[in-house]
Design an enzyme around this catalytic site. Structure first.
Site, PDB file in Angstrom:
ATOM      1  CG  HIS A  56      -2.072   0.920   1.147  1.00 22.40           C
ATOM      2  ND1 HIS A  56      -2.032   2.215   1.581  1.00 22.40           N
ATOM      3  CD2 HIS A  56      -3.334   0.736   0.695  1.00 22.40           C
ATOM      4  CE1 HIS A  56      -3.218   2.783   1.429  1.00 22.40           C
ATOM      5  NE2 HIS A  56      -4.015   1.905   0.882  1.00 22.40           N
ATOM      6  CG  PHE A  57      -0.677   2.408  -2.982  1.00 21.27           C
ATOM      7  CD1 PHE A  57      -1.635   1.512  -3.402  1.00 21.27           C
ATOM      8  CD2 PHE A  57      -1.074   3.534  -2.285  1.00 21.27           C
ATOM      9  CE1 PHE A  57      -2.983   1.743  -3.153  1.00 21.27           C
ATOM     10  CE2 PHE A  57      -2.421   3.760  -2.030  1.00 21.27           C
ATOM     11  CZ  PHE A  57      -3.377   2.868  -2.454  1.00 21.27           C
TER      12      PHE A  57
END
Length: 155
Positions: A56-57
């Site tokens: 993420h991410f």
């Protein structure tokens, strides 16, 4: 804990006695201010080593907003626990997040940030507590919400 027994800051070893959460889900590192039955201020040091940053991410690490909400809820739990006399603590007592209202995210939280959260007790309703929460990084609001938590029933 009685009010006179609480010494600031409250470190993670004490937090581990007050909250049931453990790695990787304990999201409060230290309590830095406390007004029992009224408000608490806590910090969470966000590092690149957090497990959620892997996905993420990739290439643009952002702390998931739901985890910022969870961190604020844990701060509310600490406010409740630190405001309760030690002899009134129930073994295995759990509080669950039951409602989030007026949630706003205004900035992203990433590695190297220190999440500074202030939680105020807005209302106690039987076995539930309503908290007004604000999370900041470098003095700027990153998230805010009203959070309702309720004591879980024994199975």
């Amino acid at each position: 804990m009685s009010d006179d027994a609480i010494k600031m800051p409250v470190d993670v070893s004490c937090i581990l006695h007050l909250l049931p959460h453990r790695y990787p889900f304990l999201l409060v590192d230290r309590v830095i201010e406390l007004e029992p039955h009224a408000r608490i201020r806590v910090i969470k040091n966000v590092t690149y080593n957090e497990p959620f940053f892997q996905g993420h991410f990739p290439g643009r690490p952002v702390m998931p907003g739901v985890l910022v909400i969870e961190a604020m809820a844990q701060a509310g739990g600490l406010l409740t626990q630190l405001s309760t006399p030690k002899d009134e603590h129930k073994e295995g007592q759990l509080f669950y997040l039951v409602k989030v209202d007026n949630c706003r995210f205004s900035r992203m939280v990433g590695p190297g940030d220190q999440l500074d959260m202030e939680v105020k007790l807005k209302r106690l309703i039987r076995n539930m507590a309503l908290y007004e929460c604000c999370a900041r990084v470098d003095g700027k609001t990153v998230a805010s919400a009203e959070i309702l938590c309720a004591e879980g029933k024994e199975a």
